[in-house]
Design an enzyme around this catalytic site. Sequence first.
Site, PDB file in Angstrom:
ATOM      1  N   TYR A  54      28.803 -19.583  41.710  1.00 25.13           N
ATOM      2  CA  TYR A  54      28.316 -18.938  42.928  1.00 25.13           C
ATOM      3  C   TYR A  54      29.374 -18.106  43.662  1.00 25.13           C
ATOM      4  CZ  TYR A  54      24.391 -22.102  42.248  1.00 25.13           C
ATOM      5  OH  TYR A  54      23.316 -22.755  41.731  1.00 25.13           O
TER       6      TYR A  54
ATOM      7  N   HIS B 210      18.753 -13.955  44.142  1.00 21.61           N
ATOM      8  CA  HIS B 210      19.546 -15.059  43.576  1.00 21.61           C
ATOM      9  C   HIS B 210      20.945 -14.556  43.274  1.00 21.61           C
ATOM     10  CE1 HIS B 210      16.118 -17.693  43.207  1.00 21.61           C
ATOM     11  NE2 HIS B 210      15.438 -16.647  42.786  1.00 21.61           N
TER      12      HIS B 210
END
Lengths: 147, 147, 147, 147, 147, 147, 147, 147, 147, 147, 147, 147
Positions: free
Chosen positions: B24, B101
């Site tokens: 991430y 996302h």
Amino acid sequence: MNKPILVLHGPNLNLLGTREPEIYGAETLEQVNRTIMEHAARQGARVDCHQSNHEGVLIDRLQAAADTAAGVILNPGGLTHTSVALRDAVAALAIPVIEVHISNIYAREPFRRRSRISGACRGVICGLGTHGYLLALDHLLHLTSPR
Amino acid sequence: MNKPILVLHGPNLNLLGTREPEIYGAETLEQVNRTIMEHAARQGARVDCHQSNHEGVLIDRLQAAADTAAGVILNPGGLTHTSVALRDAVAALAIPVIEVHISNIYAREPFRRRSRISGACRGVICGLGTHGYLLALDHLLHLTSPR
Amino acid sequence: MNKPILVLHGPNLNLLGTREPEIYGAETLEQVNRTIMEHAARQGARVDCHQSNHEGVLIDRLQAAADTAAGVILNPGGLTHTSVALRDAVAALAIPVIEVHISNIYAREPFRRRSRISGACRGVICGLGTHGYLLALDHLLHLTSPR
Amino acid sequence: MNKPILVLHGPNLNLLGTREPEIYGAETLEQVNRTIMEHAARQGARVDCHQSNHEGVLIDRLQAAADTAAGVILNPGGLTHTSVALRDAVAALAIPVIEVHISNIYAREPFRRRSRISGACRGVICGLGTHGYLLALDHLLHLTSPR
Amino acid sequence: MNKPILVLHGPNLNLLGTREPEIYGAETLEQVNRTIMEHAARQGARVDCHQSNHEGVLIDRLQAAADTAAGVILNPGGLTHTSVALRDAVAALAIPVIEVHISNIYAREPFRRRSRISGACRGVICGLGTHGYLLALDHLLHLTSPR
Amino acid sequence: MNKPILVLHGPNLNLLGTREPEIYGAETLEQVNRTIMEHAARQGARVDCHQSNHEGVLIDRLQAAADTAAGVILNPGGLTHTSVALRDAVAALAIPVIEVHISNIYAREPFRRRSRISGACRGVICGLGTHGYLLALDHLLHLTSPR
Amino acid sequence: MNKPILVLHGPNLNLLGTREPEIYGAETLEQVNRTIMEHAARQGARVDCHQSNHEGVLIDRLQAAADTAAGVILNPGGLTHTSVALRDAVAALAIPVIEVHISNIYAREPFRRRSRISGACRGVICGLGTHGYLLALDHLLHLTSPR
Amino acid sequence: MNKPILVLHGPNLNLLGTREPEIYGAETLEQVNRTIMEHAARQGARVDCHQSNHEGVLIDRLQAAADTAAGVILNPGGLTHTSVALRDAVAALAIPVIEVHISNIYAREPFRRRSRISGACRGVICGLGTHGYLLALDHLLHLTSPR
Amino acid sequence: MNKPILVLHGPNLNLLGTREPEIYGAETLEQVNRTIMEHAARQGARVDCHQSNHEGVLIDRLQAAADTAAGVILNPGGLTHTSVALRDAVAALAIPVIEVHISNIYAREPFRRRSRISGACRGVICGLGTHGYLLALDHLLHLTSPR
Amino acid sequence: MNKPILVLHGPNLNLLGTREPEIYGAETLEQVNRTIMEHAARQGARVDCHQSNHEGVLIDRLQAAADTAAGVILNPGGLTHTSVALRDAVAALAIPVIEVHISNIYAREPFRRRSRISGACRGVICGLGTHGYLLALDHLLHLTSPR
Amino acid sequence: MNKPILVLHGPNLNLLGTREPEIYGAETLEQVNRTIMEHAARQGARVDCHQSNHEGVLIDRLQAAADTAAGVILNPGGLTHTSVALRDAVAALAIPVIEVHISNIYAREPFRRRSRISGACRGVICGLGTHGYLLALDHLLHLTSPR
Amino acid sequence: MNKPILVLHGPNLNLLGTREPEIYGAETLEQVNRTIMEHAARQGARVDCHQSNHEGVLIDRLQAAADTAAGVILNPGGLTHTSVALRDAVAALAIPVIEVHISNIYAREPFRRRSRISGACRGVICGLGTHGYLLALDHLLHLTSPR
């Protein structure tokens, strides 16, 4: 191990002992938690016990455990079979998480035989009644004890 | 465009930057939000950024956005793959919603490759890191700019 | 970034604007390409735009891009859902590839909701009309700009 | 009807008559095409017959038919079961397209029982040998004849 | 060919023309049958037309056709997708059976895209409206004409 | 055996040696072909080696092999998993065809574990690196040698 | 046992002996029934034999057997694989029902390998030719004989 | 290479040559083993050949091979499609294991088209008759020969 | 509302009350019908009650209802899960059809949890015992009463 | 018939009568075997009865039966649902093999409703208790008796 | 009946009447609740109406109803299709729970056709608009009225 | 508790510690067994430890345990995922059986995530390393200790 173990119970586990005792046994959640605490105390450890019917609260608790707990015992209740968000919260934790189920979920309805959580946990104890919580605790203490 | 854009982050996105940075990235959610706000400000727009681990809170926010926002940028986190309720909240909105996302969910575990939300959104941006939020913002501003 | 960006359109995208405008919009492919080129030029970048109905030609182009392009924007058209060979060509590229779809494929027929290509791309932009090409371009330029 | 009918044969149909006659009959493709042409001529119509093993060529031909043909008779061969790109080319055509199979694909291997093309065609004729082409032609002429 | 062709219509086809004309057209079953008969008569052939909503009656008719008909044109209606018993009755026939559907069943709901009958028939004509019956008749006559 | 063996490489195999050597090894396709030719020459046989990224070209080559080759060694690349048209071309050949894969496709992603081609081939050699081509050649020569 | 045994044959079994003898043998249904009756008579029992192509008639018969028969031998023909209604009629009977198939349905097409009826029967005899009826009869007599 | 190659034949391969020669050929297992041994001897290598119908014996043999063999040629027979235990035994071996099938399992019944073993082997040779054993042996010797 | 409501009971519902009362209750079908009629009479409405074990008879009745009834209450029995023909007959009706099940089919065997009929009905009442018929009647009367 | 019939019982059938009598009855395996032997003797035939918990032993026995037995009665126990190796051993036998199950496997857990063995047997008798063995024996004797 | 009926509305039902009226009707939730209350009052009963977008809140409410309500009318909204936790809360209740859906979920998108809740409820009313709530109430009152 | 606990290890567990220590740890099976025995001895209990690669041997052992053991700890190795015969042996035991896996099988390959054994066991401990055996032992002793 100075930090406590977090024992986290998911949806409907607050009903323990009062409903469907043929599946979940006759102990109440309060009794279960007390037994876990005493079992921990005998080994010089502490536990924090919480229950919630809210997925979000459970995730909040798991996130907080990153800094405040030495390990987690998680019974996700009905969220076991559906919650990717809970799984992600488990996966984000560096401390060990053990999934516990009181009943043998693999011997019940087909939709209960798959856990979305197990793959992100260290391990699973299932079907051993409320004694499973104590075994999970023993394992977490075993992990941190000198060998 | 006088109303702000709602930027809504789902479960576990508050952990951004502190955990699993190989997936991430290293930015915290606070930094991401600040970058989005500055990017908006440069184009004369405003954003409201919120994060919650609670599906219900996310739905409440989405419903409120009907009257208070010009568009929504939604990263549903782990709810992406499971929540019909969230999808219904998106479908009930007349303003455009873009699903974002950070990682490429189509390159991850099989259960992450299906979004229950995408079909109710205007579009999806996925795998472009936190830059995806800025692109989504650009698109929402593009939609309302005179052409 | 001295090398151009390759913009590669797959089968039937040469029909853009002339057929099914309710799904794909009224712009022709020529207009789309021109808009992309102008958008690139404004940022000092160049794009090469190509369309083919032949899977083999698309693969040839992708392979050639390894040495001649700085990144790829790929709309695989109907091959999105079927072509492992195209996926392999993408996977063999070291430069970033972004998959773009004009319509929201996740909101269409079931067989269009799965892309065989996405897992090999850096990311996906989908459902944002032809504006998606510009956002993909912005991302590729963002990747190579000093930060 | 001044424009001709396009008769388009897909992969391996050029082998007609020379191989596996127990499935596909003993006529060569050339003979089949000649029979179709004569059948058309008897009704004052013209046909253009083409075969290709290349999906891209078939798509190019279908696209070109939009302006040059009054209808299409399409035998997609092995692409029947796999090509979304070909389906999209059919779907983009306003003129009627009839899918023809010489053998009864529904009585063969499981993977041959599903056509990705049929849903985008006007109709299907299957299992009636090469006579199916003539019936398809009759239908296209029937559609344009005054009633 | 001295024996007639059996034209057998399955459940709900007696409603033709009176309901859902956008799918099935405006002709009544009586008109369709008359058109088929005239088409046969022009070629010196005869047809027997029957309709039933009863699977058992359709099977009885098919069995009787073994001795009394030269071929069968069968539109099994909703039994298409479910009846193995009907399929077995078709498979037991030595005379050719052609399955006809007025609408394109492959372009409708998923459960209509699979026929349990097709694998036991000689071939299938589908989506060509009531004209499909005439083409099926032409094929049966073609089979028995000297070549 | 006077006719040569056709060695046919599918999409992306022209990249051999230059990309992803951890999967496909460090030899270039040119080197592989040279090794095959020398291996054949040592046994008094000839090989024709071709590569294409175009399904249609591969089918054309296979069809031509019916008259010009004594056997085929086919590495279908990414078409392995998707192409019924290629399978049909193999099935139409009377000469033996051996499918070769350099890597062990059964140990890779799920979608690579199914070959649409194998069922129409004489046999498969997979996972033995480029040595698999030589073994396939040995087998084809073994088939035609007096025993 | 004073009540007779009901022998109930489903769709297409009236064709026994006249069609597909390689699967079902050369005996006609009449001969099979006579053999069953003689076999019963030798043991002092009676049988009632019926055949119908109508699911409804078979259900009516099964319902009537509740009061009039001592047991049922049921060959449901093609309804085996599809009829829940027939299954329900079997399940409602208190007397024993034995499912008989002349051929081995588990060795035939995939859709014939699942019986919707078996789960509601006492047992199944399958693949033993028409001798299976006699064995089923023996079992029903065995059930009611003093042990 | 001083250690021998283990050639391990699974269930029912002891029947080779005596049954179903149309699938497996007319050679007996003894003849096959002798041919393998001679082939090895010609290259200065040794083989140990064993057959068992017992999964456990095969696993015992594979485990023992870790220290006593230079490589394994494994034809798991019917265990190919079902045995995870055998797969695990293969996966635990550091020496190369090649799976061999005499017939082309991908061209047979659906349940034979999936091998549970292949993913744990170095590679697979299938459909090349008993010659496949020799090719597997050649590959194992090739792996250990100086290059 | 001058036309009566058609109450149509499918296969095996004539056994109500006499068999499996633990699932379906102790009332006979006659009693159920009488209760429905009285309930209707109290509100000034009429009902026509029919039961059949024959799919074809049920379809005939449904078709006739188009002109003779104001609405339909349909309990399809075991045909619920299998009959597309019955679904088509419902879909062809312009008057409202309500599907009623006495037991909760979603809590029974897996094959009972899917209804092929529901998608063509106005709505479904399920699991409320025979009282469900009265509620369905109330709804049909509610639909036609002035509001 | 001079050779005996082999009666082969698979895993856990040695527990017959001592456990789960509500499913398998109260007879022990010894009693069952004795009853079978006496039943055979009364008809002038002999049986050899064996039980094993080892798949390999069962396969060895089946293979040996090729020369030593006139037919086989096989109850594969839990291997029914999993063993391809056992199926192959059955398929390799030229003498008739009848699969017998004491309980009705089609009325039990889903994983027990599919037999991997049935397709290779002559037929199946299931759910008729231990009487099924006698019926299977009767059938084998019937096959060899003069008719 | 002295305790009230709990009427529990799930996610997004607070939007009733203001959005998508073509699916859900034009009444607001407030109006629906008022109508239910008046309908109850006319029969001397009371209802408590609640809505929440939070799964956890709904579970809390259901648990509390065990002691405070005489029955429950539950419209789980989008949670219908996903929540095992909600199902468990229903299953733990001894009082009757009726699931109500305003629209016919069986006629909508495939993912809406399966309810995870129905199997734990007494019954389901679906597709009858907001009138379904009144019918559910009538049934709950019917259950407790003297008969 | 005077009878010992049976600890039964399935296929390939004899390799513990010598292979794949990153999955299974570095302890040998001998060490694991010794640790279990000492752990039992400290609590005044005895264990019998056995390992076999043979399914049949494991079943034989389980059957014998009915009379000779107080409980069973079973690690079925690769048979976990495939053996119904082993499951049946567990189900036939009246004494408690606990399934133990050293690694977390739910976090491994898809085919390892389903256990055919779990449903017949009292419970499962998985992923806790070899410590899991000790916890299983503690649970069995807990079950028989006075409470």
